[in-house]
Write a protein that holds these residues in place. Structure first.
Motif: not given
Ligand code: FES
Ligand code: FES
Length: 182
Positions: A1-7, A61-64
């Motif tokens: 799972m990748t957590r990030l802030t998108l918009n 890659g989203i993992g980065e």
């Protein structure tokens, strides 16, 4: 799972960490404003802003991106009010539009870090416009930059435009695809 802030919204991607950000945005988040062009980090059509920097989303890659803050064209402003978007409209840059979101994001990131870019800074933008709208793109950059403090070091009338049809570079020659009244 990748957590990030998108918009400005938190998101958890349950995708292979190697999934390019471009496809997470387009296929998983249905944010199709970010375009696919070359898939080789050559065209800039897929540019988004990650933690304040312009990034080719096809090449990461989203993992980065665990914990990163990602902004796409959909999140750049409310109702297209960002100065670069407004300048884009005012200068009638759009032709086919394929390069448009990537260019706008790249220019927005540039002006955030350098509100008064010189020719070299503009020429360093890696984005390609296959329609050759570079004269208008340069005018849009100038117009957007005029809203920022500091002297403008490039020609806002676009008279110093080069005729390169591949990039916003300074040294190449080629047939400009701009009508004289634009
Ligand atoms: S699609 Fe990413 S740079 Fe061309
Ligand atoms: S407007 Fe067509 S690629 Fe730029």
């Amino acid at each position: 799972m990748t957590r990030l802030t998108l918009n400005d919204e938190p998101i958890h991607y349950k995708l292979d960490p190697a999934t390019p950000l471009l496809w997470a945005l387009r296929d998983a988040s249905n944010l199709t404003g970010t375009k696919y062009g070359c898939d080789s980090k050559d065209c800039g059509a897929c540019t988004v802003i990650v933690d304040g920097r312009a990034v080719a989303s096809c090449a990461v890659g989203i993992g980065e991106l665990e914990g990163a803050r990602v902004t796409t064209i959909e999140g750049l402003s409310a109702g297209g009010s960002h100065p670069v978007q407004q300048a884009w409209l005012a200068e009638q840059v759009t032709m086919c539009g394929a390069c448009e979101p990537g260019f706008i994001m790249a220019i927005a990131a540039l002006l955030d870090s350098n509100p008064s870019p010189d020719d070299a800074a503009i020429a360093a933008l890696p984005n390609i416009c296959r329609c050759g709208a570079y004269v208008r793109i340069r005018r849009a950059i100038a117009r957007a930059a005029q809203s920022s403090p500091g002297p403008q070091r490039f020609d806002p009338a676009g008279k110093a435009e080069r005729t390169d049809t591949k990039r916003l570079s300074l040294g190449s020659s080629g047939g400009a695809q701009e009508s004289p009244d634009k």
